[in-house]
Each structure stands twice: as structure tokens, then as C-alpha cells.
Enzyme design. Structure first.
Site, PDB file in Angstrom:
ATOM      1  N   ASP A 255      51.439  40.358  27.524  1.00 31.84           N
ATOM      2  CA  ASP A 255      52.558  41.173  27.034  1.00 31.84           C
ATOM      3  C   ASP A 255      52.711  40.784  25.562  1.00 31.84           C
ATOM      4  O   ASP A 255      51.738  40.279  24.971  1.00 31.84           O
ATOM      5  CB  ASP A 255      53.835  40.888  27.860  1.00 31.84           C
TER       6      ASP A 255
ATOM      7  N   LYS B 261      57.691  38.852  36.070  1.00 34.46           N
ATOM      8  CA  LYS B 261      57.474  38.717  34.624  1.00 34.46           C
ATOM      9  C   LYS B 261      57.717  37.276  34.238  1.00 34.46           C
ATOM     10  O   LYS B 261      58.477  36.574  34.912  1.00 34.46           O
ATOM     11  CB  LYS B 261      58.466  39.615  33.868  1.00 34.46           C
TER      12      LYS B 261
HETATM   13  P1  NDP Z   1      51.794  42.912  20.919  1.00 31.84           P
HETATM   14  O1  NDP Z   1      52.264  41.522  20.769  1.00 31.84           O
HETATM   15  O2  NDP Z   1      50.330  43.195  20.946  1.00 31.84           O
HETATM   16  O3  NDP Z   1      52.421  43.849  19.782  1.00 31.84           O
HETATM   17  C1  NDP Z   1      53.783  43.965  19.627  1.00 31.84           C
HETATM   18  C2  NDP Z   1      54.060  44.832  18.410  1.00 31.84           C
HETATM   19  O4  NDP Z   1      55.458  45.075  18.326  1.00 31.84           O
HETATM   20  C3  NDP Z   1      53.664  44.153  17.103  1.00 31.84           C
HETATM   21  O5  NDP Z   1      53.306  45.131  16.159  1.00 31.84           O
HETATM   22  C4  NDP Z   1      54.946  43.440  16.705  1.00 31.84           C
HETATM   23  O6  NDP Z   1      55.053  43.205  15.312  1.00 31.84           O
HETATM   24  C5  NDP Z   1      55.984  44.458  17.158  1.00 31.84           C
HETATM   25  N1  NDP Z   1      57.237  43.772  17.512  1.00 31.84           N
HETATM   26  C6  NDP Z   1      57.408  42.807  18.449  1.00 31.84           C
HETATM   27  N2  NDP Z   1      58.680  42.400  18.469  1.00 31.84           N
HETATM   28  C7  NDP Z   1      59.322  43.123  17.539  1.00 31.84           C
HETATM   29  C8  NDP Z   1      60.653  43.154  17.076  1.00 31.84           C
HETATM   30  N3  NDP Z   1      61.595  42.345  17.610  1.00 31.84           N
HETATM   31  N4  NDP Z   1      60.976  44.030  16.089  1.00 31.84           N
HETATM   32  C9  NDP Z   1      60.033  44.851  15.558  1.00 31.84           C
HETATM   33  N5  NDP Z   1      58.746  44.860  15.943  1.00 31.84           N
HETATM   34  C10 NDP Z   1      58.403  44.003  16.918  1.00 31.84           C
HETATM   35  O7  NDP Z   1      52.493  43.447  22.262  1.00 31.84           O
HETATM   36  P2  NDP Z   1      52.099  44.713  23.159  1.00 31.84           P
HETATM   37  O8  NDP Z   1      51.567  45.791  22.299  1.00 31.84           O
HETATM   38  O9  NDP Z   1      51.298  44.213  24.295  1.00 31.84           O
HETATM   39  O10 NDP Z   1      53.528  45.123  23.754  1.00 31.84           O
HETATM   40  C11 NDP Z   1      54.369  46.075  23.102  1.00 31.84           C
HETATM   41  C12 NDP Z   1      55.362  46.618  24.099  1.00 31.84           C
HETATM   42  O11 NDP Z   1      54.667  47.251  25.176  1.00 31.84           O
HETATM   43  C13 NDP Z   1      56.289  45.600  24.784  1.00 31.84           C
HETATM   44  O12 NDP Z   1      57.526  46.212  25.063  1.00 31.84           O
HETATM   45  C14 NDP Z   1      55.566  45.309  26.095  1.00 31.84           C
HETATM   46  O13 NDP Z   1      56.444  44.813  27.085  1.00 31.84           O
HETATM   47  C15 NDP Z   1      55.066  46.695  26.436  1.00 31.84           C
HETATM   48  N6  NDP Z   1      53.957  46.780  27.369  1.00 31.84           N
HETATM   49  C16 NDP Z   1      52.797  46.096  27.169  1.00 31.84           C
HETATM   50  C17 NDP Z   1      51.754  46.233  28.041  1.00 31.84           C
HETATM   51  C18 NDP Z   1      50.432  45.575  27.824  1.00 31.84           C
HETATM   52  O14 NDP Z   1      49.517  45.835  28.621  1.00 31.84           O
HETATM   53  N7  NDP Z   1      50.248  44.775  26.784  1.00 31.84           N
HETATM   54  C19 NDP Z   1      51.872  47.057  29.259  1.00 31.84           C
HETATM   55  C20 NDP Z   1      53.110  47.807  29.333  1.00 31.84           C
HETATM   56  C21 NDP Z   1      54.104  47.645  28.418  1.00 31.84           C
HETATM   57  P3  NDP Z   1      54.202  42.016  14.587  1.00 31.84           P
HETATM   58  O15 NDP Z   1      52.828  42.569  14.442  1.00 31.84           O
HETATM   59  O16 NDP Z   1      54.909  41.812  13.287  1.00 31.84           O
HETATM   60  O17 NDP Z   1      54.270  40.833  15.516  1.00 31.84           O
HETATM   61  O1  2IT Z   2      54.778  45.492  31.030  1.00 31.66           O
HETATM   62  C1  2IT Z   2      53.669  45.538  31.609  1.00 31.66           C
HETATM   63  O2  2IT Z   2      53.415  46.377  32.464  1.00 31.66           O
HETATM   64  C2  2IT Z   2      52.644  44.574  31.194  1.00 31.66           C
HETATM   65  N1  2IT Z   2      52.878  43.769  30.282  1.00 31.66           N
HETATM   66  C3  2IT Z   2      51.324  44.531  31.907  1.00 31.66           C
HETATM   67  C4  2IT Z   2      51.424  43.744  33.169  1.00 31.66           C
HETATM   68  C5  2IT Z   2      50.129  43.506  33.893  1.00 31.66           C
HETATM   69  O3  2IT Z   2      50.215  42.806  34.916  1.00 31.66           O
HETATM   70  O4  2IT Z   2      49.072  43.976  33.488  1.00 31.66           O
END
Ligand code: NDP
Ligand code: 2IT
Length: 454
Positions: free
Chosen positions: A174, A134
Site C-alpha cells: 500500500d 490492513k
Molecule cells: P504509493 O506510495 O506508491 O504512492 C502514493 C502517492 O500518493 C505518491 O505520489 C505520494 O506522494 C502521494 N501521497 C501519499 N500521501 C499523500 C498525502 N498525505 N498528500 C498528498 N499526496 C500523498 O501508494 P499507492 O499508489 O500504492 O497507493 C495510493 C492509494 O491507492 C492509497 O489510498 C492506497 O490505499 C490505494 N490503493 C493501493 C493499492 C495498491 O495495490 N497499491 C490497491 C488499492 C488501493 P509522494 O510521491 O510525494 O510520496
Molecule cells: O487497498 C488495497 O486494496 C491494497 N492496498 C491491496 C491489497 C492487497 O492485498 O493486494
């Protein structure tokens, strides 16, 4: 401390965690992620001493290496700006390091170590050959222009490119890193290397990306929830779902849950909670996508446009519903939130985010026998389709949306099966946390055993 452990396991766990905390001070998120895993793995290694004698858990909690570097760039006013960036290469026993990059102003090494550690188990569960890593930066993309984001990404890649590669380490997105950032990062990688390598996933469709990578984490989480409910002879249809977040994972979890017949009544962002009792669907979901993916605005705008409630500073967990799908960030669901969900009749929780539930909440769900799928199982669909993107790149072809979707559903089904195999109790209750931890551990641990002492 979990009460169901034997006294020998409790003693080992205590000693192991005391050592880990001493070696890694001031890293609360990393301690939390390791403790959650150790609660399942220590009893397992007591029963299977070959792993204990070879110190596999001790080795797996020490990253292979961490690269820390400065990123210097210029903002639109010509000011020189300095950020810190990291790449945590945690474990490559079963494949090249693989995992996302996070841009968030509050990012710390502790957060990246927890994410890298979790990624090792998650990637193992996908059944694909991927190690865990990561990275990211304390760069805050909020309020920055596209050109500022481009200059930052180019400066970051100018250092990072020497540490990554298709057989070495393959980053992706992420929090704060979506298609815009991935494109800037990959463009600079290609320029520096003069190679069209599959070194980043989540790429745009015109330059090697996979269909459905954008939707994969949210869709995969919905598929996993469907598997959980069906295992109990139930289904998603007709249930009320509480989703947190409104980013990549949340949006596509909502989209697929709608398709499966659930009603998603909440979303959230850093400013607060949106409550739409009629469900976030159709033109409202299209509005949400445009608001968050294109305009990067606040959910308060949705509430105003569609005449529903917005509660500043609040989270979804006190709204009544049967399904909880936390998709924002770590530690956004506390022990008290878990008790409220249980009291309100929640049947199942599937973590779309990484470690959104505090350890106390995990224990509350276990005691209440609420079905609870940890992120390393429920949100593995994203990295799984990243793995499929690498396979397509290696073959120099692109699969159809249907083909990727079929494979994603199969992988989520296989992960569910592994959780059942290693986590089903005699009474039929599936302990998804223990199942995912043991199944994820075994594949990596067996490879490490085979390699000898390294
Ligand atoms: P994004 O940046 O697309 O969205 C994040 C969302 O969470 C936004 O709505 C943001 O609010 C909100 N957020 C972020 N930080 C905070 C905080 N401290 N307090 C409250 N709300 C918060 O990220 P992702 O959707 O990609 O990721 C979301 C989660 O999923 C993370 O934990 C990530 O590690 C996990 N994840 C992501 C994957 C991926 O493929 N993208 C894969 C597996 C897991 P705002 O809109 O105001 O910024
Ligand atoms: O937390 C996760 O699994 C991710 N942000 C996606 C990682 C990836 O390599 O697609």
C-alpha cells in the site's frame, strides 16, 4: 445527513453512528468510512430485517482483532529507533484476512481501521474468497537508505510472522510499501518460518509474484471507468483525465487511460500539482516512472525537464476535465473540490485511492448525478490480482500476462455488474456507492448469518 433516507432510516443511522463514535472515540477516518457504508446498508437492512435482527452491521464494524506491536531497529548511524506497527484483522467470514501494509509517518489506528473495514467490502466484491484486513507502521520510508528499510522490515516481520499465514492473513503493499519492502518482508518471513508459503502478495516475479500485480490497481481502475462510461453509451476515448498521486496506482492508471485514448493532464505528490496540458505519455510517462519508482524524487523535476507547470501545495481538481481519478490518499478531494469538478463538467469519478473523497464530496456528486465509483469498487483490481497470485502459488504455476489481464478485466466487469444490479435506479442512473456497499455486504453478511452467533 443524506436527505433521501426515510425518517426511520435517518433515526436508525443517527443512533448507530452515535454508538459507533462513542465506542471508537478520536477515529474520524473510521467514522467516515462506516458512515458512508451505513447510509446504504441501514435502509437495506430495514427492508431485510434478517440482517438487522442478527446485528450484522454492528458485528461487521467491530474488527475480529487488532495486533499492536513495537518495532525496534537501528539506523545507519547506529541510533536505536522505535516505531509502532499494527495488523487489523477485520473480518475473515469469506476467506483469510487479506489487505495491504502501509508505511507512513502520519499513520494512525483510525486510518488502518477505515482501510480494513473498506477492504472487507472490496474483497467481497472481487468474487474471490478473501476476508479483509490492513496493517502498517508509522515508519517513514522517505529519506531512508535501502539498508535501513531492510532492517526495519526484518524487525517488523520478526513480530508479525506469528500472526499471518496463507490460511490466516495475507498482507501486501500500500502507500510506502512497494516491491522493495515486500521483498525484505517476505525474505524475513521465509527465514523465520522455513516455509515458502504464499503469505504475502506483490512478490517479485522470480520468487512467486504474479505478472501484472504491479499494474493491476491502476489498470483495473481504468477498466472500471471504461465500464461506467460504456454503460451510459459513452467511452474514455478523447476525454481529458485528472489524476492525482504519482505512485503505484496513479502511474498505471495513467498508462492504461492513455492506452484507452484519454489524455491525462495532471499528477500530484506530497509537494504539489503537476499540470501537463499535452498529456503525460510516452517518454514523459517513462520519465515519471523512473522519477517516482526508482529515484523517489519530486514531480517538480518533471515540470522543469518538460517545461510545464508545477503548483506547490495544490491538487488537480480545479483543472477542467471530464474524468477525475484520485489515486493518492484519503480525503484529498473535498466538498468544494467536488463542486468545482461538477461546475467544470466532470462526467465520472473513479477512486483509485481508498476514500480520497470526503463524505460531503460523495453527496455533491450524488446530488449532481455525476457518475461516482467508490474505491472499494474501482480500485479492487489490485487485491483481485493478489488473489490470483495466491491461486497461482497454490497451483505452483504462473499464468501469462494475457491470462491475468483477461481475468482482471472480467473481475472489474463483474464488480461493475454487481454495482448496477444493486444500485441502478428506475431512471437508469447507477448509484455506485449504494450498489457496491449492498453487494459487498450481502456476501459477507450471508456467511455470518450461516455461522450463527459468533
Ligand atoms: P504509493 O506510495 O506508491 O504512492 C502514493 C502517492 O500518493 C505518491 O505520489 C505520494 O506522494 C502521494 N501521497 C501519499 N500521501 C499523500 C498525502 N498525505 N498528500 C498528498 N499526496 C500523498 O501508494 P499507492 O499508489 O500504492 O497507493 C495510493 C492509494 O491507492 C492509497 O489510498 C492506497 O490505499 C490505494 N490503493 C493501493 C493499492 C495498491 O495495490 N497499491 C490497491 C488499492 C488501493 P509522494 O510521491 O510525494 O510520496
Ligand atoms: O487497498 C488495497 O486494496 C491494497 N492496498 C491491496 C491489497 C492487497 O492485498 O493486494
Amino acid at each position: 445527513m443524506p436527505s433521501q433516507l426515510s425518517s426511520e432510516a435517518q433515526k436508525d443511522l443517527h443512533k448507530f453512528m452515535a454508538g459507533l463514535i462513542e465506542r471508537n472515540p478520536h477515529e474520524p477516518e473510521f467514522h467516515q468510512a462506516v458512515q458512508e457504508v451505513a447510509e446504504s446498508i441501514i435502509p437495506f437492512t430495514l427492508a431485510h430485517p434478517v440482517y438487522r435482527d442478527a446485528q450484522i452491521l454492528e458485528r461487521m464494524t467491530e474488527p475480529d482483532r487488532i495486533v499492536i506491536f513495537r518495532v525496534t531497529w537501528e539506523d545507519d548511524e547506529g541510533n536505536v529507533r522505535v516505531n509502532r506497527a499494527w495488523r487489523v484483522q477485520f473480518n475473515n467470514s469469506i476467506g483469510p484476512y487479506k489487505g495491504g501494509l502501509r508505511f507512513d509517518k502520519s499513520l494512525t489506528l483510525s486510518v488502518l481501521k477505515f482501510l480494513g473495514f473498506e477492504q472487507v467490502f472490496k474483497n467481497s466484491l472481487t468474487t474471490l474468497p478473501m476476508g479483509g484486513g490492513k496493517g502498517g507502521s508509522n515508519f517513514n520510508p522517505k529519506g531512508k537508505s535501502d539498508r535501513e528499510v531492510m532492517r526495519f522490515c526484518q524487525a517488523m516481520m520478526t513480530e508479525m510472522y506469528r500472526h499471518i499465514g496463507p490460511e490466516t492473513d495475507v498482507p501486501a503493499g500500500d502507500i510506502g510499501v512497494g516491491s522493495r519492502e515486500i521483498s525484505f518482508l517476505y525474505g524475513q518471513y521465509k527465514r523465520l518460518m522455513n516455509r515458502f508459503h504464499s503469505t504475502i502478495t506483490g512478490k517479485g516475479l522470480s520468487y512467486g509474484g504474479s505478472l501484472m500485480r504491479t499494474e493491476a490497481t491502476g489498470y483495473g481502475c481504468a477498466y472500471f471507468l471504461k465500464n461506467m462510461l460504456e454503460h451510459r453509451g459513452d467511452g474514455v476515448e478523447g476525454k481529458t483525465a485528472l489524476v492525482s498521486g504519482s505512485g503505484n496506482v496513479a502511474i498505471y492508471a495513467i498508462e492504461k487511460l492513455n492506452e484507452l485514448g484519454a489524455r491525462c493532464v495532471t499528477a500530484s505528490d506530497r509537494n504539489g500539482l503537476l499540470y501537463d496540458p499535452n498529456g503525460i505519455q510516452d517518454e514523459k510517462l517513462a520519465f515519471l516512472k523512473d522519477l517516482k519508482e526508482v529515484r523517489r524524487g519530486s514531480l517538480a523535476e518533471y515540470a522543469e525537464k518538460f517545461g510545464c507547470e508545477f503548483h506547490a501545495g495544490k491538487r488537480p481538481w480545479s483543472v477542467p476535465g471530464q474524468l477525475a481519478v484520485p489515486c493518492a490518499t484519503q480525503n484529498e478531494l473535498s466538498g468544494d473540490d467536488a463542486r468545482t469538478l461538477v461546475k467544470n463538467g466532470a462526467l465520472a469519478v473513479a477512486e483509485g485511492a481508498n476514500m480520497p473523497t470526503e463524505l460531503e464530496g460523495v453527496h455533491v456528486f450524488r446530488e449532481a448525478r455525476t457518475m461516482f465509483a467508490p474505491g472499494k469498487a474501482a480500485n479492487a483490481g489490485g487485491v483481485a490480482v493478489s488473489g490470483l497470485e495466491q491461486s497461482q502459488n497454490a497451483q505452483r504455476l504462473s499464468w501469462s500476462r494475457e491470462e491475468v489481464d483477461q481475468r482482471l478485466q472480467k473481475i472489474m466487469g463483474d464488480i461493475h455488474e454487481q454495482c448496477v444490479t444493486h444500485g441502478e435506479a428506475k431512471d437508469g442512473n447507477v448509484r455506485y456507492v449504494a450498489g457496491a456497499n449492498v453487494a459487498g455486504f450481502l456476501k459477507v453478511a450471508d456467511a455470518m448469518l450461516a455461522f450463527g452467533v459468533i
